[in-house]
Structure formats: structure tokens, C-alpha cells
Design a protein around this motif. Structure first.
Motif, short mmCIF file in Angstrom:
data_model
loop_
_atom_site.label_atom_id
_atom_site.label_comp_id
_atom_site.label_asym_id
_atom_site.label_seq_id
_atom_site.Cartn_x
_atom_site.Cartn_y
_atom_site.Cartn_z
N HIS A 1 -108.12 63.67 -21.27
CA HIS A 1 -107.33 63.40 -22.48
C HIS A 1 -108.30 63.11 -23.62
O HIS A 1 -109.15 62.23 -23.51
CB HIS A 1 -106.43 62.18 -22.28
N TRP B 1 -103.63 65.59 -23.79
CA TRP B 1 -104.19 66.32 -22.67
C TRP B 1 -104.92 67.57 -23.17
O TRP B 1 -104.34 68.40 -23.86
CB TRP B 1 -103.10 66.69 -21.68
N CYS C 1 -104.33 56.52 -16.85
CA CYS C 1 -104.46 57.97 -16.59
C CYS C 1 -105.17 58.22 -15.27
O CYS C 1 -104.82 59.16 -14.53
CB CYS C 1 -105.23 58.63 -17.74
#
Length: 494
Positions: free
Chosen positions: A88, A93, A310
Motif C-alpha cells: 500500500h 493498494w 495490513c
């Protein structure tokens, strides 16, 4: 140019190799050779890092070393490769990324990976030239070693070599290669890559490798249902929390905290548009490319938590339980404030024992510094001296809200842990550096280096290796920044 090196010169380096990461298989990297540069020359080197690797200073000054660390020759036993990862970037992304200008030579027998940054194009360069410029290489070299001296976990820098080869950024600059060193260059983005592409076997292989090599204690962690992958997530999130506490305490801004720039070992990695604070402005954005202020100084701890979240998503196929994954992240929220407060107590000379009013004392001071945009490094150094001498006027004069300062100082000096002022001052002087790698100092070293003069870089390197010492005769390197310092712009190309 010949891409080999004779065995006598190779053995003189003292390097022996093993290849842990390369053993993961071709899905993780592409093997390739560095791209040579013409007429290389030395820019700088770290004897400390050379010693860490078992390289003699004599060999490091040799032409064989110059050619090898420019990427013009390949040391026997090394296995150059570029790794693939995703990530990211600025919260979005970005898909597949990878080592676009970094080539891993391999891992030494002592357990350190050696990587050439700027050694040419790779399959992951994404329209880039795979090169680094002298400017950015000097910044990374100096900051890697400065952070290490401050006790902040970081990749290290062995040396910089330069070349007259032109490289186009905002303008045409000259090429350079920085040789950087770390136990591992694995990032959050490596895990994201295999998870996002449904490559669970590779994801598991990577996680097992990281656990077995760097986090073996995760195999026996029962508090997370005996799940080693949840234990890994917890360990990484806690190391990241500690790192953020250290960044905030020393006033360091990274500038580009993408998930592909986050180390799985909790190291500071990928020095680009970094900055140490001059004035204490909590919302300061050091990266000119960060137009939304995502990576402002005061947002770094929350961004780091977002990044470990993440990582949790990437590891979820292995953890197998979303609640367990979230539980593994929970300690970040307690580790960061505890570690930050511990470092601020040290800066204030309050020792290691927590007090009930510590948070109020620290917060009150930071509000005063923020109100006046007070110079962060100089304030702490002056306070450290004042506690020992009793002369607080040089500190008071820095704070515009003098009434607020007087009230805060009275509370601070009444603290029982400051009973032995001389001892407290000594402790403060050992953690509040006199010399900090400010942007204008970097710029001065870069300007001189572009003219072939590396003396400013060498002086800075020496001062920053022991930043809390006085170094008589070098006070100009610890002075307030000049007016032109505020005009320096650093970006993702820096």
C-alpha cells in the motif's frame, strides 16, 4: 566491463556467504547481475559496519572493494537477486512492487544481508532506471549511521561509491551506490504480495522462514492459542510500536511509511524524504510529495498501526481466525504509549520508574513547545545542561509562553526523582543529542560532495557517531538552522 573478481581479492574481503532468503525459491525473487557504472570513486565508508561484517579497513579501501560495491564486479559466493513484493502506497493498494533499484548480494556467514542500492534496473523497476543519485545516497548513508548511534533500530550503511554517469531526476545528477546492511530486508509488503495473489504455500514458507530465523520464540507462545503466525503478528506489531516510540522521542519523520517500507524486524528502512524536526511542529510534513499530509510527524504512530493491520490481513490465511489476528494487534496500543513515555522520562532525567503525573508533565511540555514552534534538539540539550547548572534562562528564552513555562518548570523541579540534579543532568546529556542530522547539514555535505569535497560528510559522520558528546570546536554543527533551511524541499526522489 568484466563481471568477475579474482579469488585472491575476494578472499581478502573476509566475506563468506550463505543464502537463507534465496533458499525460499524463485517465486520470491529474480536472480540478476548489477549493471556496471563507469569510473567509480569512493564517497564514504563506515569502519564500524565493516567491522560488523568482518571486513578489514584495508580491503575496504581497495580497488577490489570499490568495484564490488559499485556493482562492477561480483564477489564469488554472492548470489545477486532482486526480491518481489507488493504494498500500500499512501494508503492505496499499489499491487506488485519489488526491489526496483536494490540488489541483494546475499547473506554473510555472520547473518547480515548486504544490498546494493542504485546498482541498476531490475524486473521490478516499473519504468525507473534502477539508479540512485549522489544526493539521496549521502542522505541514506548519514542517516542510517546517525540513527544507529541514537539507539534507534535501523538498517546500516557500509559505504557509498559515486560515478560521473548521469541520472535524471528533477535535474540531471550523478549516480551513486549505497551498500546497506541488515539482518533482513523482508518487508510487510512481501507478505502482502503472496497473500493478495492467493499464493498460500509461498506465504506460509515466508512466514515459517521469518519465524525460524528471527522469531523462534513464536513457536511456543501459548497466549495466542499456540498459533505461531498470530504470535509473529504480535511480535512484529510490538517491535513496530517500540520503533514508533523511538522515532517520536527523537523527533524523526520518515516521510513515506508505505507498507512496502516497513521492516518485518522493526527496523527503520528506506531513507528517502526523512527529516529530523527543527521546530517542534506536530503536524509537520517532511515529504513534499505527501500533499495530503498522510505521513505527518504526529500521524506516524497511527499509520504504523494501520500498516500492521495490513500485515494482519496478509497473514489471516495462516492465522485462520480474524478475532485471533485482532487480538495479536491489541498490544500495540499499550506498548507504544508505554515505550514513548519511558523515552520521554529519560529525556527529562526522571529515570526508569514511572510516576503518576508523568503523562501530564510530558504532555504539558510538548504543548508549550508546539505553541512556540521551539527548536526541538536545542531545547532538550539546553534543558539537560540547565538541570545540572540551575541556569534555566537560556531555556526559558526559547519558549514564548513564559508564564506557562514557569508553571511547568516549577512542577518539574519539584519532582522527587530530580533530587540529585547533577546525576539527572548527566543522564539527560547522554540521551539528548547535541548533534542531529538536520536537513541543512545534509544539504551542506551534498553540495560539497558534488564538488568532490567529502570533508563535510566525514565531519558529520564523526559527530553523528557520538552525537551526545560535546566535540569542542564543532558548535556550528549544533546551532540553530539558517534561514535558508526552511526552503529545502525533499520528496520521494530524495
Amino acid at each position: 566491463m568484466n563481471m568477475s573478481i579474482d579469488s585472491e581479492a575476494a578472499s581478502a574481503s573476509g566475506l563468506a556467504w550463505r543464502h537463507g532468503f534465496a533458499g525460499l525459491g524463485p517465486a520470491f525473487f529474480t536472480e540478476l547481475q548489477p549493471t556496471p557504472l563507469p569510473s567509480p570513486h569512493w564517497v564514504g565508508a563506515s569502519a564500524d559496519v565493516a567491522g560488523l561484517l568482518g571486513i578489514s579497513e584495508a580491503w575496504l579501501r581497495s580497488d577490489a572493494a570499490l568495484q564490488a560495491f559499485t556493482g562492477n564486479t561480483v564477489l564469488p559466493g554472492s548470489r545477486p537477486l532482486a526480491s518481489v513484493y507488493s504494498g500500500h502506497q499512501f494508503g492505496i493498494w499499489a499491487g506488485q512492487l519489488g526491489d526496483g533499484r536494490a540488489i541483494l548480494l546475499g547473506e554473510t556467514a555472520g547473518g547480515y544481508e548486504i544490498q546494493l542500492k542504485g546498482a541498476g534496473r531490475t524486473p521490478y523497476s516499473r519504468m525507473g532506471d534502477g539508479r540512485a543519485v549522489l544526493r539521496s545516497s549521502i542522505r541514506e548513508f548519514l542517516c542510517s549511521e546517525a540513527m544507529h548511534a541514537l539507539g534507534v533500530p535501523t538498517t546500516r550503511a557500509l559505504c557509498i561509491t559515486g560515478s560521473p554517469a548521469p541520472v535524471r531526476r528533477e535535474e540531471v545528477e550523478t549516480a551513486a551506490v549505497v551498500t546497506r546492511v541488515a539482518p533482513s530486508f523482508i518487508r510487510f509488503g512481501h507478505f502482502e504480495h503472496f497473500s493478495a495473489n492467493g499464493m498460500e504455500a509461498e506465504l506460509k514458507a515466508l512466514a515459517d522462514y521469518v519465524i525460524d530465523r528471527y522469531y523462534p520464540e513464536c513457536r511456543g507462545r501459548s497466549e495466542l492459542a499456540g498459533n505461531p503466525y498470530a504470535a509473529l503478528l504480535q511480535a512484529v506489531s510490538e517491535r513496530t510500536a517500540v520503533l514508533m516510540a523511538q522515532w517520536q522521542a527523537v523527533g524523526f519523520c520518515h516521510g513515506v511509511m508505505n507498507t512496502d517500507n516497513m521492516s518485518i524486524l522493526g527496523l527503520t528502512i528506506d531513507y528517502g524524504p526523512f527529516q529530523f524536526l527543527d521546530s517542534f511542529v506536530p503536524g509537520h510534513v517532511c515529504n513534499h510529495s505527501d500533499t495530503q499530509g498522510r505521513y505527518a510527524y504526529n500521524r506516524q504512530p497511527n499509520v504504523a498501526y494501520w500498516n500492521v493491520f495490513c500485515l494482519a490481513q496478509a497473514l489471516l490465511p495462516l492465522i485462520g481466525d480474524q478475532e485471533l489476528a485482532m487480538a495479536a494487534l491489541e498490544s500495540y496500543k499499550t506498548v507504544f504509549p508505554a515505550e514513548f513515555m519511558a523515552r520521554m522520562r529519560a529525556k527529562l532525567g526522571l529515570g526508569t520508574v514511572a510516576g503518576e503525573g508523568d503523562a501530564e508533565l510530558v504532555d504539558g511540555l510538548l504543548v508549550l513547545l508546539a505553541k512556540g514552534g521551539v527548536d526541538y534538539p536545542i531545547f532538550w540539550r539546553r534543558l539537560s545542561h540547565a538541570v545540572g547548572t540551575g541556569e534555566f534562562e537560556p531555556v526559558r528564552g526559547m519558549v514564548p509562553d513564559q508564564e506557562g513555562w514557569d508553571a511547568w518548570l516549577a512542577t518539574y523541579l519539584a519532582e522527587p526523582r530530580l533530587a540529585d540534579r547533577a546525576r539527572a543532568s548527566e543522564a539527560m546529556l547522554a540521551v539528548n543529542p547535541k548533534f542531529v542530522l538536520r536537513n541543512h547539514l545534509c544539504e551542506e555535505a551534498i553540495r560539497a560532495a558534488k564538488l568532490g569535497d567529502f570533508s563535510v560528510l566525514q565531519t558529520l559522520q564523526r559527530l553523528l557517531a557520538s552525537p551526545c558528546e560535546e566535540h569542542p570546536g564543532h558548535d556550528s554543527y549544533a546551532a540553530f538552522p539558517p534561514a535558508w533551511a526552511s526552503t529545502i524541499e525533499i520528496s520521494c526522489s530524495s
